[in-house]
Design a protein around this motif. Sequence first.
Motif, PDB file in Angstrom:
ATOM      1  N   PRO A 198       0.845  -1.207   0.000  1.00 13.39           N
ATOM      2  CA  PRO A 198       0.000   0.000   0.000  1.00 13.39           C
ATOM      3  C   PRO A 198       0.873   1.247   0.000  1.00 13.39           C
ATOM      4  O   PRO A 198       2.027   1.239   0.436  1.00 13.39           O
ATOM      5  CB  PRO A 198      -0.814  -0.140   1.292  1.00 13.39           C
ATOM      6  CG  PRO A 198       0.020  -0.994   2.160  1.00 13.39           C
ATOM      7  CD  PRO A 198       0.750  -1.936   1.269  1.00 13.39           C
ATOM      8  N   PRO A 199       0.359   2.335  -0.540  1.00 13.87           N
ATOM      9  CA  PRO A 199       1.161   3.581  -0.562  1.00 13.87           C
ATOM     10  C   PRO A 199       1.434   4.085   0.872  1.00 13.87           C
ATOM     11  O   PRO A 199       0.586   3.972   1.765  1.00 13.87           O
ATOM     12  CB  PRO A 199       0.274   4.539  -1.353  1.00 13.87           C
ATOM     13  CG  PRO A 199      -1.103   4.003  -1.241  1.00 13.87           C
ATOM     14  CD  PRO A 199      -0.983   2.508  -1.153  1.00 13.87           C
ATOM     15  N   ARG A 200       2.642   4.613   1.052  1.00 16.00           N
ATOM     16  CA  ARG A 200       3.050   5.112   2.373  1.00 16.00           C
ATOM     17  C   ARG A 200       3.238   6.618   2.307  1.00 16.00           C
ATOM     18  O   ARG A 200       3.842   7.143   1.362  1.00 16.00           O
ATOM     19  CB  ARG A 200       4.356   4.449   2.806  1.00 16.00           C
ATOM     20  CG  ARG A 200       4.843   4.830   4.207  1.00 16.00           C
ATOM     21  CD  ARG A 200       6.095   4.067   4.571  1.00 16.00           C
ATOM     22  NE  ARG A 200       7.197   4.413   3.683  1.00 16.00           N
ATOM     23  CZ  ARG A 200       8.017   5.448   3.911  1.00 16.00           C
ATOM     24  NH1 ARG A 200       7.874   6.204   4.989  1.00 16.00           N
ATOM     25  NH2 ARG A 200       8.983   5.696   3.070  1.00 16.00           N
ATOM     26  N   ALA A 201       2.696   7.290   3.331  1.00 13.65           N
ATOM     27  CA  ALA A 201       2.862   8.743   3.405  1.00 13.65           C
ATOM     28  C   ALA A 201       4.295   9.078   3.812  1.00 13.65           C
ATOM     29  O   ALA A 201       5.042   8.237   4.333  1.00 13.65           O
ATOM     30  CB  ALA A 201       1.865   9.332   4.403  1.00 13.65           C
ATOM     31  N   GLU A 202       4.665  10.334   3.619  1.00 18.82           N
ATOM     32  CA  GLU A 202       6.042  10.731   3.892  1.00 18.82           C
ATOM     33  C   GLU A 202       6.343  10.721   5.391  1.00 18.82           C
ATOM     34  O   GLU A 202       7.450  10.403   5.813  1.00 18.82           O
ATOM     35  CB  GLU A 202       6.306  12.127   3.308  1.00 18.82           C
ATOM     36  CG  GLU A 202       6.186  12.167   1.782  1.00 18.82           C
ATOM     37  CD  GLU A 202       6.463  13.565   1.255  1.00 18.82           C
ATOM     38  OE1 GLU A 202       6.650  14.464   2.093  1.00 18.82           O
ATOM     39  OE2 GLU A 202       6.462  13.736   0.010  1.00 18.82           O
ATOM     40  N   ARG A 225       6.262  -3.421   8.794  1.00 19.63           N
ATOM     41  CA  ARG A 225       6.828  -4.721   8.536  1.00 19.63           C
ATOM     42  C   ARG A 225       6.081  -5.383   7.362  1.00 19.63           C
ATOM     43  O   ARG A 225       4.878  -5.227   7.187  1.00 19.63           O
ATOM     44  CB  ARG A 225       6.741  -5.603   9.781  1.00 19.63           C
ATOM     45  CG  ARG A 225       7.550  -5.067  10.961  1.00 19.63           C
ATOM     46  CD  ARG A 225       7.346  -5.929  12.187  1.00 19.63           C
ATOM     47  NE  ARG A 225       7.783  -7.291  11.944  1.00 19.63           N
ATOM     48  CZ  ARG A 225       9.069  -7.707  12.119  1.00 19.63           C
ATOM     49  NH1 ARG A 225       9.969  -6.875  12.547  1.00 19.63           N
ATOM     50  NH2 ARG A 225       9.386  -8.965  11.872  1.00 19.63           N
ATOM     51  N   THR A 226       6.787  -6.144   6.569  1.00 19.72           N
ATOM     52  CA  THR A 226       6.185  -6.811   5.418  1.00 19.72           C
ATOM     53  C   THR A 226       5.446  -8.041   5.895  1.00 19.72           C
ATOM     54  O   THR A 226       6.024  -8.885   6.620  1.00 19.72           O
ATOM     55  CB  THR A 226       7.257  -7.214   4.407  1.00 19.72           C
ATOM     56  OG1 THR A 226       7.944  -6.049   3.963  1.00 19.72           O
ATOM     57  CG2 THR A 226       6.648  -7.942   3.207  1.00 19.72           C
TER      58      THR A 226
END
Length: 526
Positions: free
Chosen positions: A121-125, A131-132
């Motif tokens: 999923p996209p991650r914010a800055e 963890r995967t």
Amino acid sequence: MKAEAVPGWASTLDSVVVYAQGALCRRLARGTVPRDGRVRVTGLPRSADPGSLRVRVVGAGGVRVTEARAVAEAESPDSRPTGELRREVERLRDAVDALRARRDRQRGLIDEVAALRPVPPPRAEDSPHRRTPVDAWLALAEFVDARLTASHARLREIEEELTHVRHELDVAVDRLSRASTDTPDARSGTTLCAAVTLAGHGDADVEVEVEVEYGVPGAVWVPAYRLAHRRGGSDGRLLLRASVAQRTGEDWTGVRVSLATADLRRRADVPRLRSIRIGREQLAPASSGWRQPPRGLDDLFGGYDAAGPRPKSGTATPARAGAPVPSPLPPPPPPPPPPPSPTAAAYGYGAPAEALPAPGGMPEGGESAVPGGTAPDRTPPPALRKAGGPRPAAPAAPGRAAPAPASAPRAVPAPPPAPATGPPRPSGAELDYAALVLHGPDGPPERRGRLFPESAADPVAAEHRRRAEAVAALPLPGHAVRPRESAGSFDHRYDAAARADVPSDGTWHTITVGEVAVGLRTEYLC
């Protein structure tokens, strides 16, 4: 007015005489003669030669044949079966197309499953690292692996089935290509029959049997022999056999087969016996083949013309009530007949000699016309007009003398050449009497009752004959010799011992002609 349908009689192939090239077939048909005596005998192959058609009544009983001709009629594509082999080929082709579509869909499904990848999923800055989920990655890999295993197994099954169906299709296509040509094509639109007119039956219903004979190309045969004997014996049996191949367009099923060493296409003209005289040699004039037309030929069809025009088939368009009846228009003037050649006119084919054009080919007082309808431009070029030079003389028209200058006296035109004397000299096409057709009362006025070369050709029949004649190039069996090469100076005919079956597939089939007892003597060579 509805045209009366001519009854059709089904015919059965009874006997065939196979020549060195070609065959002569004989069909039998039976039926009740209608009142007008017109019947159609069906079943003739499309490759039959119309000029070889012969019809006679078996066991006459007063009934005779007055007219017989081959007629090509339209045929519905569904009126005759297309054959089991053709339907099998079409079914296998549809099965191959369906399997190809299933194989393509399965390959597309495999590509879609193989393209599955885990997407984080996209991650914010400002968000921290996460963890995967290893369990989710492994579950996705197991799902893709299981789906690909099942999909590849299904793809292998489809490809194996496709290979098997393709092999069956190749076998069916090969069987169809070597099958009998008696099975018509679904796109075939014509069939051949014999239009026969019978007379002498009166008004009573008489049942007769007619025999139809015709020649066909595409049949060959070669002799074959088989010697049976015991070792040390003094006698044996010589079996006379024949290898026959035909592609005439009809199966020979249960027919009496005869074999002839003669050539069916060889001309059998009566020899001309010349007299031997003692005296001074005189060159005899060569025969031109021309005969004077009989007297009263123009009055032969007077009664036919006086009876009026023949009623046309079909229904007339009904007129509306109260509508004015249009006055009949006068018939247009008949177009002038084309000027026949002097040879045709001398044969009695066309117009008389005085209706032919002038020897020069130009009408009196007319100008030479160009094939576009305009006269040739005789204006001098602009350069000569501006320079004031002499105007060029106008080119002379064919068959006319060139105009003389204005200052010179007008020249007297040369007299036309004298017409050729003696009988006319017909061309080779007009001397081929077998190809000449006698035109009836419905033909053009200038051709009625006269012989003309038949120019109309049937392209469908020509294609069927071309395919049938290809059997002459068939490779011969081992140690076989053509009958024309081994017959010698005389021709012979052999009748088979029993009825035989020879399908129209273009391959060799062996039939038994007879058996002869022979004496044997054993010799040893060392």
